[in-house]
Motif scaffolding. Structure first.
Motif, PDB file in Angstrom:
ATOM      1  N   UNK A   8     -12.339   7.816   7.570  1.00  0.00           N
ATOM      2  CA  UNK A   8     -11.567   8.444   6.195  1.00  0.00           C
ATOM      3  C   UNK A   8     -11.013   6.860   5.526  1.00  0.00           C
ATOM      4  N   UNK A   9     -11.608   6.842   4.569  1.00  0.00           N
ATOM      5  CA  UNK A   9     -11.055   6.141   3.382  1.00  0.00           C
ATOM      6  C   UNK A   9     -10.015   6.464   2.901  1.00  0.00           C
ATOM      7  N   UNK A  10      -8.611   5.391   3.108  1.00  0.00           N
ATOM      8  CA  UNK A  10      -7.297   5.672   2.049  1.00  0.00           C
ATOM      9  C   UNK A  10      -7.178   4.939   1.118  1.00  0.00           C
ATOM     10  N   UNK A  11      -5.995   5.599  -0.105  1.00  0.00           N
ATOM     11  CA  UNK A  11      -5.119   4.044  -0.491  1.00  0.00           C
ATOM     12  C   UNK A  11      -4.160   4.201  -0.219  1.00  0.00           C
ATOM     13  N   UNK A  58      -1.392   4.568  -1.414  1.00  0.00           N
ATOM     14  CA  UNK A  58      -0.557   5.241  -1.625  1.00  0.00           C
ATOM     15  C   UNK A  58      -0.726   6.494  -0.501  1.00  0.00           C
ATOM     16  N   UNK A  59      -1.859   7.247  -0.478  1.00  0.00           N
ATOM     17  CA  UNK A  59      -2.090   8.011   0.347  1.00  0.00           C
ATOM     18  C   UNK A  59      -1.495   7.296   2.367  1.00  0.00           C
ATOM     19  N   UNK A  60      -2.139   6.474   2.332  1.00  0.00           N
ATOM     20  CA  UNK A  60      -1.541   5.698   3.887  1.00  0.00           C
ATOM     21  C   UNK A  60      -0.340   5.699   3.495  1.00  0.00           C
ATOM     22  N   UNK A  61       0.620   5.261   2.761  1.00  0.00           N
ATOM     23  CA  UNK A  61       2.450   5.646   2.810  1.00  0.00           C
ATOM     24  C   UNK A  61       2.432   6.776   3.188  1.00  0.00           C
ATOM     25  N   UNK A  62       1.622   8.189   2.490  1.00  0.00           N
ATOM     26  CA  UNK A  62       2.345   9.659   2.456  1.00  0.00           C
ATOM     27  C   UNK A  62       2.067   9.625   4.306  1.00  0.00           C
ATOM     28  N   UNK A 108      -4.403   3.369  -5.677  1.00  0.00           N
ATOM     29  CA  UNK A 108      -5.104   4.410  -5.736  1.00  0.00           C
ATOM     30  C   UNK A 108      -6.316   4.543  -5.029  1.00  0.00           C
ATOM     31  N   UNK A 109      -7.246   3.478  -5.432  1.00  0.00           N
ATOM     32  CA  UNK A 109      -8.069   2.762  -4.737  1.00  0.00           C
ATOM     33  C   UNK A 109      -8.504   3.659  -2.852  1.00  0.00           C
ATOM     34  N   UNK A 110      -9.345   3.963  -2.651  1.00  0.00           N
ATOM     35  CA  UNK A 110      -9.561   3.936  -1.311  1.00  0.00           C
ATOM     36  C   UNK A 110     -10.102   2.864  -0.875  1.00  0.00           C
TER      37      UNK A 110
END
Length: 163
Positions: free
Chosen positions: A22-25, A27-31, A49-51
């Motif tokens: 999966x590709x994460x941004x 911000x998503x990775x930190x969360x 916010x870019x994945x």
């Protein structure tokens, strides 16, 4: 030099994605609690916010089967061996379970095609290949073991024809 595995056919080959990637941004990775290198986490130039980050739960999951029509290596490495118009790169690390998935893929593909070729070659080094042909009903993971064999003697191809 590098090993290159690909599949050729007279019919278009279906792409296969690695289901674990999966590709994460940022911000998503930190969360998610992913520990990022400082150069990424602190780079204010990156779109947070870019994945752009590839994520898997374990390194082993990176080795799952992927079949891609976009080739990493130059097409000359295919054209030296096969004249079939449709080509897809096989990206994986051999295991019996993955070979069984490849058997299923080939079986499914041969519902619309008469034959398929599975190649293992050395990039930029064209030599006389060892080509074997079998009928679909003879296709087992044992027939695909050459794809996982260590070392490289010469290019190899398994041509599987519809029974």
């Amino acid at each position: 030099m590098s090993e290159f595995q690909f599949i050729t056919s007279t019919q278009p080959l279906q792409e296969v994605e690695n289901p674990y990637v999966e590709f994460l941004s940022i911000n998503e990775a930190i969360k998610k609690g992913v520990i990022l290198p400082e150069m990424i986490a602190e780079d204010q130039e990156l779109d947070r916010n870019a994945k752009i980050l590839m994520n898997v739960e374990s390194e082993e999951q990176l080795d799952e089967i992927e079949i891609k029509r976009e080739l990493y290596y130059a097409e000359e490495n295919v054209e030296a061996y096969s004249k079939k118009p449709h080509v897809a790169e096989l990206r994986w690390r051999y295991s019996d379970a993955r070979a069984e998935q490849l058997v299923e893929y080939i079986t499914d593909h041969l519902k619309t095609a008469d034959e398929v070729e599975i190649w293992k070659v050395w990039v930029d080094e064209q030599t006389e290949p060892n080509v074997q042909s079998i009928n679909l009903d003879e296709l087992t993971i044992n027939a695909l073991r050459f794809l996982g064999a260590d070392g490289f003697e010469r290019p190899e191809c398994l041509r599987v024809v519809k029974s």
